[in-house]
Design a protein around this motif. Structure first.
Motif, PDB file in Angstrom:
ATOM      1  N   GLU A  38       0.695  -0.956   0.107  1.00  0.00           N
ATOM      2  CA  GLU A  38      -0.019  -0.365   0.222  1.00  0.00           C
ATOM      3  C   GLU A  38       1.173   1.140  -0.110  1.00  0.00           C
ATOM      4  N   ASP A  39       2.006   1.106  -0.396  1.00  0.00           N
ATOM      5  CA  ASP A  39       3.033   2.295   0.355  1.00  0.00           C
ATOM      6  C   ASP A  39       2.824   2.785   1.585  1.00  0.00           C
ATOM      7  N   ILE A  40       3.110   2.017   2.898  1.00  0.00           N
ATOM      8  CA  ILE A  40       2.627   2.910   3.824  1.00  0.00           C
ATOM      9  C   ILE A  40       3.821   2.743   4.293  1.00  0.00           C
ATOM     10  N   THR A  41       4.329   3.529   5.061  1.00  0.00           N
ATOM     11  CA  THR A  41       4.894   3.973   5.983  1.00  0.00           C
ATOM     12  C   THR A  41       4.898   4.302   6.949  1.00  0.00           C
ATOM     13  N   ILE A  42       6.131   4.208   8.190  1.00  0.00           N
ATOM     14  CA  ILE A  42       5.365   4.090   9.457  1.00  0.00           C
ATOM     15  C   ILE A  42       6.631   4.502  10.416  1.00  0.00           C
ATOM     16  N   GLU A  43       6.896   5.965  11.214  1.00  0.00           N
ATOM     17  CA  GLU A  43       7.371   6.774  11.592  1.00  0.00           C
ATOM     18  C   GLU A  43       6.810   6.975  13.730  1.00  0.00           C
ATOM     19  N   ALA A  44       7.756   6.136  14.214  1.00  0.00           N
ATOM     20  CA  ALA A  44       6.709   6.044  15.715  1.00  0.00           C
ATOM     21  C   ALA A  44       7.968   5.278  16.473  1.00  0.00           C
ATOM     22  N   THR A  45       7.241   5.660  17.372  1.00  0.00           N
ATOM     23  CA  THR A  45       8.830   5.763  18.754  1.00  0.00           C
ATOM     24  C   THR A  45       7.648   5.704  20.550  1.00  0.00           C
ATOM     25  N   THR A  46       8.608   5.514  21.530  1.00  0.00           N
ATOM     26  CA  THR A  46       7.589   5.106  22.622  1.00  0.00           C
ATOM     27  C   THR A  46       8.180   5.915  23.371  1.00  0.00           C
ATOM     28  N   LEU A  47       7.728   6.656  24.319  1.00  0.00           N
ATOM     29  CA  LEU A  47       8.297   8.191  25.314  1.00  0.00           C
ATOM     30  C   LEU A  47       8.658   7.504  26.578  1.00  0.00           C
ATOM     31  N   ASN A  48       7.609   6.682  27.297  1.00  0.00           N
ATOM     32  CA  ASN A  48       7.484   6.050  28.283  1.00  0.00           C
ATOM     33  C   ASN A  48       6.202   4.479  28.510  1.00  0.00           C
ATOM     34  N   HIS A  49       7.740   4.228  29.560  1.00  0.00           N
ATOM     35  CA  HIS A  49       7.226   2.325  30.051  1.00  0.00           C
ATOM     36  C   HIS A  49       7.127   2.551  31.747  1.00  0.00           C
ATOM     37  N   LYS A  50       5.686   1.700  31.800  1.00  0.00           N
ATOM     38  CA  LYS A  50       5.917   1.789  33.299  1.00  0.00           C
ATOM     39  C   LYS A  50       5.386  -0.033  32.921  1.00  0.00           C
ATOM     40  N   PRO A  51       5.729  -1.158  33.640  1.00  0.00           N
ATOM     41  CA  PRO A  51       5.854  -2.525  33.437  1.00  0.00           C
ATOM     42  C   PRO A  51       5.920  -2.890  34.741  1.00  0.00           C
ATOM     43  N   THR A  52       4.921  -4.170  34.869  1.00  0.00           N
ATOM     44  CA  THR A  52       5.073  -4.391  35.512  1.00  0.00           C
ATOM     45  C   THR A  52       4.886  -5.690  35.494  1.00  0.00           C
ATOM     46  N   LEU A  53       6.438  -7.282  36.248  1.00  0.00           N
ATOM     47  CA  LEU A  53       6.065  -7.672  35.929  1.00  0.00           C
ATOM     48  C   LEU A  53       5.589  -9.312  36.987  1.00  0.00           C
ATOM     49  N   GLU A  54       4.392  -9.764  36.098  1.00  0.00           N
ATOM     50  CA  GLU A  54       3.478 -10.565  36.232  1.00  0.00           C
ATOM     51  C   GLU A  54       3.417 -12.197  37.276  1.00  0.00           C
ATOM     52  N   PHE A  86      22.256  24.627  18.137  1.00  0.00           N
ATOM     53  CA  PHE A  86      23.019  23.731  16.972  1.00  0.00           C
ATOM     54  C   PHE A  86      22.901  22.032  17.296  1.00  0.00           C
ATOM     55  N   TYR A  87      21.692  21.758  17.560  1.00  0.00           N
ATOM     56  CA  TYR A  87      20.778  20.335  17.048  1.00  0.00           C
ATOM     57  C   TYR A  87      19.806  20.689  15.955  1.00  0.00           C
ATOM     58  N   GLY A  88      19.763  19.972  15.287  1.00  0.00           N
ATOM     59  CA  GLY A  88      18.771  19.774  13.548  1.00  0.00           C
ATOM     60  C   GLY A  88      18.187  18.712  13.149  1.00  0.00           C
ATOM     61  N   ASP A  89      18.344  17.577  14.136  1.00  0.00           N
ATOM     62  CA  ASP A  89      17.709  15.965  13.594  1.00  0.00           C
ATOM     63  C   ASP A  89      16.036  15.900  13.530  1.00  0.00           C
ATOM     64  N   TYR A  90      15.977  16.148  15.236  1.00  0.00           N
ATOM     65  CA  TYR A  90      14.079  15.923  15.388  1.00  0.00           C
ATOM     66  C   TYR A  90      13.398  14.675  14.754  1.00  0.00           C
ATOM     67  N   SER A  91      14.033  13.673  13.914  1.00  0.00           N
ATOM     68  CA  SER A  91      13.776  13.224  13.060  1.00  0.00           C
ATOM     69  C   SER A  91      13.193  11.345  14.958  1.00  0.00           C
ATOM     70  N   VAL A  92      12.295  11.363  14.469  1.00  0.00           N
ATOM     71  CA  VAL A  92      11.136  10.786  15.351  1.00  0.00           C
ATOM     72  C   VAL A  92      12.124   9.709  16.239  1.00  0.00           C
ATOM     73  N   MET A  93      13.048   8.666  15.588  1.00  0.00           N
ATOM     74  CA  MET A  93      13.573   7.639  16.268  1.00  0.00           C
ATOM     75  C   MET A  93      15.072   8.441  17.156  1.00  0.00           C
ATOM     76  N   ASN A  94      15.187   9.358  17.182  1.00  0.00           N
ATOM     77  CA  ASN A  94      16.225  10.262  18.226  1.00  0.00           C
ATOM     78  C   ASN A  94      15.733  10.522  19.246  1.00  0.00           C
ATOM     79  N   TRP A  95      14.045  11.370  18.994  1.00  0.00           N
ATOM     80  CA  TRP A  95      13.806  12.071  19.778  1.00  0.00           C
ATOM     81  C   TRP A  95      13.612  11.080  21.411  1.00  0.00           C
ATOM     82  N   THR A  96      14.070   8.925  21.913  1.00  0.00           N
ATOM     83  CA  THR A  96      14.187   9.469  23.254  1.00  0.00           C
ATOM     84  C   THR A  96      15.552   9.899  24.242  1.00  0.00           C
TER      85      THR A  96
END
Length: 504
Positions: free
Chosen positions: A124-140, A298-308
């Protein structure tokens, strides 16, 4: 003579034989070593993942109270690392529509769904730029044989941009809850199941910061001898303190300084640089000045994968100085609108938006602003910043109209003329430039406009500079020489005529 030649030849042959044997032994040893040691997993992956450098979302574990076998810290760290790497390779796969790395972090059955999704997106010529910024895991659950683990990961903040034929069709930020089942295979934790149990639109939780009493009469600051390298090897608190005394005695109450992303160590902030920043704030407090700290210079990237990585950088700096008495405000980025064309306006604004959320989640006391390069961009994100800052280097005949237009668009927040000035350079490289007298007249006039419009202000800059790095304005001598002469004080320490109008 013939005997001598034979001896030489014999010696050469013997040495050649010894060297050949040594090379063979060396090769066999290297092969033996390779076969008897585990391969570096990062080199096996096509993505060559190095999590510390590429993916660092904020992660906070709930206290371990799981069913089954207790989990030791080493195992928990291994599980965490493999879990975050799994997120990272999936995001790379969705962005590139390639499957490299998936098999290292997902079991056979889990891969099937991922592969199918990637193939569908590719078709479908679809691409996704994504990232996660926060996680709060619980070991069950952790099985008695140590081969299976179950997590519930709550408050997962996910940002996504979806493109079809390279055109953005969706942008979303969600807070989700995931249930994850891991299997230990070949010494690595692989995801067997990953199910999203719930998802809601993300809402930033911030405290409204009062700015009613805010009064900024300030100046942008670099030391005379080290512009754009304030925190380098030549750093001197005494020099900075002396300059801050000059600024205070001139009737100003604040300074704006700059923290460069690369210079401060990117995601792994340099503790020595951080200490120099604290000393600078100490010098300001000693001289009763407040400080606007500008991040990401002097920073100028902004790519989603670098947000974290960007967020860990900012988090470290903010936590280190947010309680300092000299801190006045945070400036997220200097002139980010200059990157709109090269980096993409939507991407830059999204980066700024999420960085504001981060700063406000850590520091609930100090206002946040953005240093826009003009009045046209200043209304962007006006509802998220606490004060609106703009720079102005155009003709003064249009300034009042620009101010009134801005006040109409933003009637309820402080407006700061955060950078302004004129060079006094007129020389070989710019024979028709401005003189020292022209500079003084400019500052006299602009201070009248500032007073009439009740603006906050921070001029550019205290000193003429001895040198300006090429990285700042390029190598063209007319630009570099012009940039050297914006100061109220010349490079010899003599106050110029404009100093009389450093404030109103």
């Amino acid at each position: 003579m013939v005997g001598l030649n034979k001896n030489i030849m014999r010696t050469i042959l013997i040495l050649s034989y010894i060297m050949l044997v040594a090379l063979i032994i060396s090769g066999v040893s290297a092969l033996f070593s390779y076969l008897n040691t585990g391969a570096d997993r990062s080199t096996m992956l096509h993505t060559e993942i190095q999590k510390v450098e590429q993916y660092l979302p904020k992660l906070e574990w709930e206290p371990l109270q799981n069913e089954g076998r207790p989990m030791d810290k080493q195992t928990l760290n291994a599980l965490q690392n493999n879990y975050l790497d799994a997120w990272y390779v999936k995001q790379i796969a969705y962005k590139t529509n390639k499957t490299a790395g998936i098999k290292d972090y997902y079991t056979d059955s889990a891969r099937e769904n991922l592969y199918a999704f990637i193939e569908l997106n590719k078709a479908e010529d679809i691409t996704i730029e994504a990232t996660t910024l926060n996680h709060k895991p619980t070991l069950e659950f952790f099985s008695e044989d140590g081969q299976l683990a179950v997590l519930t990961d709550r408050h997962v903040v996910e940002y996504k941009r979806v493109f079809k034929a390279e055109k953005q069709i969706l942008e979303t930020t969600e807070t989700s809850t995931y249930k994850i089942v891991f299997l230990l295979e070949d010494g690595f934790w692989r995801i067997r199941h990953l199910v999203k149990e719930s998802s809601t639109p993300f809402e930033a939780q911030t405290t409204k910061i009062k700015t009613d009493s805010l009064t900024i009469k300030g100046i942008n600051y670099y030391p005379k001898a080290t512009p754009w390298n304030m925190f380098g090897d030549a750093f001197s608190k005494d020099t900075i303190a002396n300059d801050f005394k000059i600024i205070k005695d001139a009737g100003l109450n604040s300074v704006r300084i700059f923290v460069q992303y690369d210079d401060f160590g990117k995601a792994d902030v340099d503790s020595k640089k951080l200490e120099k920043l604290k000393q600078t704030l100490d010098a300001a407090e000693e001289n009763k000045l407040k400080v606007v700290v500008t991040l990401f210079d002097f920073y100028g990237d902004y790519s989603v994968m670098n947000w974290t990585l960007n967020q860990r950088h900012a988090e470290t700096i903010i936590k280190a100085v947010k309680d300092h008495n000299a801190l006045l405000a945070w400036d997220i980025k200097n002139e980010p609108n200059l990157d709109f064309e090269s980096r993409g306006k939507d991407r830059v604004i999204a980066w700024l938006d999420k960085m504001i959320d981060l700063v406000k989640s850590i520091d609930t006391e100090h206002p946040v602003t953005i240093g826009w390069s003009n009045t046209q961009s200043a209304p962007i994100l006006k509802d998220k910043v606490d004060m609106v800052s703009f720079h102005y280097y155009e003709g003064l005949e249009n300034l009042e109209l620009a101010i009134n237009t801005l006040k109409t668009k933003i009637p309820n927040k402080p407006i700061v003329l955060q950078e302004f000035g004129i060079s006094s350079y007129s020389g070989f490289w710019k024979p028709f430039g401005s003189s020292v007298e022209d500079q003084a007249n400019y500052h006299k006039k602009i201070q009248e406009i500032i007073a009439a419009n009740k603006l906050q202000f921070m001029s550019w800059t205290l000193y003429d500079f001895v040198d300006v790095p090429k990285a700042v304005v390029g190598s063209r001598p007319w630009r570099r020489n012009t940039q050297k002469h914006f100061g109220f004080i010349d490079k010899n320490g003599t106050k110029k005529a404009s100093f009389k109008y450093i404030t109103n």
